[in-house]
Design an enzyme around this catalytic site. Structure first.
Site, short mmCIF file in Angstrom:
data_model
loop_
_atom_site.label_atom_id
_atom_site.label_comp_id
_atom_site.label_asym_id
_atom_site.label_seq_id
_atom_site.Cartn_x
_atom_site.Cartn_y
_atom_site.Cartn_z
N HIS A 41 0.82 -1.21 0.00
CA HIS A 41 0.00 0.00 0.00
C HIS A 41 0.86 1.27 0.00
CE1 HIS A 41 -3.69 2.26 0.83
NE2 HIS A 41 -2.98 2.97 1.69
N HIS A 87 -10.41 3.01 -0.83
CA HIS A 87 -10.56 2.61 0.56
C HIS A 87 -11.38 1.33 0.59
CE1 HIS A 87 -9.78 4.67 4.63
NE2 HIS A 87 -8.67 4.47 3.99
#
Lengths: 732, 232
Positions: A41, A87
């Protein structure tokens, strides 16, 4: 440490690299920092090499990838900052907070650059709408976006929603934010000037979101996913709103050297990235960090508590910074200072608890992953569509398509978002692109998000090109010249060669389309590990396009604007039902080949359309995409509350002409006296053009295939989503 | 004419009101910070929409305790014009400057859309430029617009003509279908006994320029200006 690094998500090789870089074993705090910063990430370790091929430059690009957001110059001393992020995993675990904090994060990315956020768009992907879990997730995500975004006073003006069983367990929540700034306020997330203060502004730090980036975002899902709920952060939009106002005031008054938001990996990321960008070191005194609860140093450096910003301030300006923060009721504490060298040194009541070269945190490992063409493709592509049965009742098929979950009107969703605040939205959600005026000028921005994952599943290279072309087409239909794009690339695990092949092909398609259409990629985000129980989602690159409308009078919507106008189809219709909504809804199939895309043709069709809009020839314009010409025409009727009487001359079978998703097409309207001018513009560029008929009346008629009342079509479109979501589906 | 737009932490329509007053109406306007304890020199105070203090408690429940609210109350007591829009309306209710309270919308959703409003009393400082029964197209954007008030107060408000705006359909018919949030008697806007304090859920500032889809909100702004000009 052996068990710990594995628990934190580092591989054995990565752990050895840490030891090599430090020349010793890391302690627990350092290991926590590396594990977060080297997570997929934060580090982009699997995607970095592939992404390097993207075109990122143009004369008007002020900031490309690598910062918090990309920025383009729109003239008159103004610039536009924008970026898209995902998200996904937090939203799957806790939909309301997951989506809410997604908004919070992307909004911080924008005002960090010195821009006032003026709009958000939310591309969403959910599973089978008949499942109770899908309804739970959709309800929670939409409420979370509304709860957070509405409170901030930033209008949510667009996005899209698609449903497919491949997202059952792993929904996608992508968020794009756009901000506007005066060029001189452009600020970077950079630490410079030895001795400058490092100030933490905003919320207190707590245990929420510890390890969010490594535990949630960089792992696939299994039956333990719900246990990851404590890794989801909790949002506080009120504090975020105060942060926006305070930070913009600080920047406006020239009080900051650099500004960085705290997102994934918290302080570890903000400190190491700002220091690495500035080529300096940083000392941080953790005991000064305002806490919500008792925490260990290890937890403080990696906490992902929301609504926090890191500012670098010259000592003589510190007083002014503190005063402004106090006025807005925000905590502001000097937690460190810029130092010589390149070390990030972290202290806890005088004791040094971490000492690492900042750049080794910020520049993690880079992997050249193995890619292998997936086996499913050969079979999926070979579907013989011609051999399938043909429908006979085209009215019914059209109503089913228009009232299906993917193409129906999404008003139920966008009415829950404040899409008007700030008084810039001059084309509301529901047309091709949202249009935002730029106050004080005659300009406007047209913004759109697109990504048809079915096409990408069937051909990642072509499918991604189509996503770029379509988002540009939406901007063009609204009267804008596409300027630059951002993207969010949602894929399964990059460690699987078949998935990585999809990713590589998709990025190649993105790069080629962007280069050909001269659209720099100025920012973006990669979200891997979107799989659950070993099953990956369809590869889902989502494109966010920003275009400039030079004169507000040139904005257009899709609706038929008046009676008696000629309806013209620009572009060419072929028998292309592969990967179509028709195929999915009528036959329950996702197969064949996506429609072909000739980028040169795409370009000339777009320039014809935009040129004709600028000259006032085209009165309304709509991109032909999912559902084909028939659905596009239906939408023009519904939006304009007006019918049309049309004749399609074609060798194609009726259902092919109606529902084929051939690319590079627009449905436009022109006054009869302007047809000649449109023809000239089109002919010069070699763009095929077909006059279909005239607007007017209360019915849409196409040959003897379609004959429907506008009111009936509107009901089918507009009542569908609420009906679909109100249940009737099975519980699970 | 000089307007003051009160800014609470979490207000988010203050800039929109400022824009309309300044750029569209071309009148003087200033922000009034929530910590001010004294306001003077204004002809009309605007409490804008937003989420004051995050509205984490009941909407407006914390804002009413802002220092500026004492000043707003005195200003109103002396006959000063006070208009509360959306969250501003909620704050006026909490502060007791207007009667009643807000419940959540019956849909339990935030609703942002254009609605139709029937002007029920066109001889007020806020609506004197409207024809009796005129239908205004103005957007709402709220979570808690489901107005309630006790029966006696409601009856009195009806008798005194203090119900200023009601949700209706495009033809001006007040009906349950035209009620977006469940508000008692389709109430969208009310006045105090002196008619100098006005609270409404719809956002007139969002409908003050044709380019935004409607300029019907100007009726309200222009009424304020006409009233002020007449009063001198």
């Amino acid at each position: 440490m052996a068990e710990l690094y594995e628990e934190l998500g580092l591989t054995e090789d990565e752990y050895r690299d840490v030891v090599r870089l430090l020349g010793r074993e890391p302690n627990k705090v350092e290991l926590g920092m590396y594990s977060l910063m080297w997570s997929e990430h934060c580090s982009y370790k699997s995607s970095k090499m592939v992404l390097s091929q993207l075109p990122t430059r143009a004369s008007y690009v002020l900031q490309g990838p690598g910062e918090n957001a990309g920025i383009i110059d729109i003239g008159g001393g103004l610039a536009v900052a924008f970026k898209m992020e995902s998200h996904n995993h937090p939203s799957a675990v806790e939909p309301y907070q997951g989506a809410a904090t997604g908004i919070g994060g992307i909004v911080r990315d924008i005002f960090t650059m010195g821009a006032r956020p003026i709009a958000c768009l939310d591309p969403l992907r959910f599973g089978d709408p008949s499942r109770a879990r899908t309804r739970y997730l959709l309800g929670g995500v939409v409420a979370g976006i509304a709860g957070y975004g509405n409170c901030l006073g930033i209008p949510t003006v667009g996005g899209d929603i698609y449903f497919d069983a491949c997202y059952d367990e792993n929904p996608l929540v992508n968020v794009m934010c756009i901000g506007i700034m005066r060029k001189e306020n452009l600020t970077r997330g950079i630490a410079t000037g030895v001795g400058n203060a490092v100030v933490l502004i905003g919320n207190r730090t707590g245990r929420d979101g510890i390890g969010g980036a490594s535990i949630l975002a960089s792992q696939e899902f299994d039956e333990t996913s719900q246990e990851k709920r404590p890794s989801v952060q909790v949002g506080d939009p009120f504090t975020e709103k105060l942060l926006i106002e305070a930070c913009l005031e600080l920047l406006e008054k020239g009080l900051l050297v650099g500004l960085q938001d705290l997102g994934a990996a918290g302080l570890s990321c903000a400190c190491s990235e700002t220091a690495a960008r500035g080529g300096v070191g940083m000392k941080v005194w953790l005991e000064r960090v305002p806490l919500r609860e008792e925490m260990e140093p290890f937890e403080i450096v990696i906490s992902e508590s929301q609504e926090r910003m890191l500012a670098v301030v010259e000592p003589e300006k510190l007083q002014g910074v503190m005063e402004i923060c106090a006025r807005w009721g925000l905590n502001a504490v000097v937690i460190g200072e810029v130092s010589e060298g390149d070390l990030l040194e972290v202290f806890w009541f005088g004791e040094k608890v971490a000492e690492v070269p900042a750049s080794t945190l910020a520049n993690g490992p880079v992997y050249d992953r193995r890619a292998e063409k997936p086996e499913y493709l050969a079979e999926a592509n070979s579907l013989d569509i011609a051999s399938l049965s043909h429908p006979t009742d085209y009215d019914r098929v059209l109503l089913e398509l228009a009232g299906g979950p993917n193409l129906c009107c999404k008003r139920w969703v966008y009415e829950q978002y404040d899409h008007m605040v700030q008084l810039n939205t001059v084309v509301y959600p529901g047309s091709d692109a949202a249009v935002l005026r730029v106050k004080g000028t005659s300009k406007a921005l047209a913004v759109s998000c697109d990504g048809n994952s079915r096409y990408v599943y069937l051909d990642p290279y072509l499918g991604t090109q189509i996503a770029v072309a379509e988002s540009a087409r939406n901007v063009v239909a609204s009267g804008g010249v596409p300027m630059a794009l951002t993207n969010c690339l949602n894929f399964g695990s990059p460690e699987r060669p078949d998935i990585f092949w999809q990713f590589r092909e998709a990025v190649r398609g993105l790069a080629d389309a962007a280069r050909h259409l001269e659209l720099p990629v100025v920012s973006g985000n990669v979200s891997f590990y979107n799989e659950s129980f070993g099953e990956a989602i369809y590869p889902t690159p989502v494109i966010g396009m920003v275009g400039l409308i030079g004169n507000l009078a040139h904005r257009r919507t899709m609706g038929f604007p008046a009676e008696g106008l000629l309806v013209v189809l620009l572009g060419e219709t072929m028998a292309e039902l592969g990967g179509s909504e028709y195929l999915h809804l009528v036959h329950g199939l996702t197969g064949g080949r996506p429609p072909a895309l000739d980028l040169s043709r795409e370009k000339v069709v777009q320039t014809t359309c935009i040129e004709a809009i600028r000259r006032g020839i085209i009165r309304s314009a709509h991109d032909c995409s999912e559902g084909g010409a028939a659905v596009a025409l239906l939408e023009c009727c519904c939006y304009g509350e007006r019918g049309a009487d049309l004749r399609a001359e074609s060798d194609l079978l009726p259902h092919e002409w109606l529902f084929s998703e051939s690319q590079s097409r627009f449905v436009v309207t022109v006054a009869e006296e302007d047809l000649g001018s449109l023809r000239r513009l089109a002919t010069v560029r070699g763009v095929p053009l077909q006059v279909l008929g005239r607007t007017g009346g209360r019915r849409l008629r196409i040959n003897d295939w379609i004959d429907l009342e506008v009111a009936e079509m509107r009901r089918a479109r507009e009542e569908a989503l609420e009906r679909i979501l109100s249940g009737g589906g099975h519980e699970d | 004419m000089r307007f003051g737009v009160v800014v609470f932490p979490g207000s988010n329509c203050e800039a929109d009101c400022y824009h309309v007053i300044n750029k569209v109406l071309r009148e003087d306007v200033e922000y009034v910070w929530h910590q001010e304890t004294y306001v003077s020199g204004y002809d009309c105070l605007v409490l804008p929409g937003g989420f004051s203090y995050g509205d984490y408690l009941r909407c407006g429940a914390i804002a009413r305790f802002s220092p500026v609210m004492d000043a707003v109350s005195s200003f109103a007591r002396e006959g000063g014009l006070v208009i509360g829009i959306c969250n501003g309306f909620q704050i006026l209710l909490e502060a007791g400057l207007l009667p009643g309270a807000m419940l959540r919308n019956t849909s339990l959703h935030f609703i942002c859309r254009f609605v139709n409003l029937r002007v029920e009393n066109s001889s007020t400082p806020w609506t004197n430029r409207a024809a009796p029964g005129q239908v205004l197209r103005i957007p709402i954007a709220h979570n808690e617009g489901n107005y309630v008030v006790d029966r006696d107060t409601h009856r009195r408000m009806v008798e005194e003509g203090r119900i200023i705006l009601r949700y209706c359909d495009g033809e001006g018919k007040v009906s349950e279908e035209a009620n977006p949030n469940g508000a008692l008697d389709n109430i969208a806007g009310i006045c105090n006994e002196g008619f100098n304090v006005f609270g409404l859920m719809p956002h007139p500032e969002r409908a003050s320029e044709e380019i935004l889809g409607s300029a019907d909100g100007l009726v309200i702004w222009e009424s304020i200006m006409a009233y002020h000009a007449e009063r001198g």
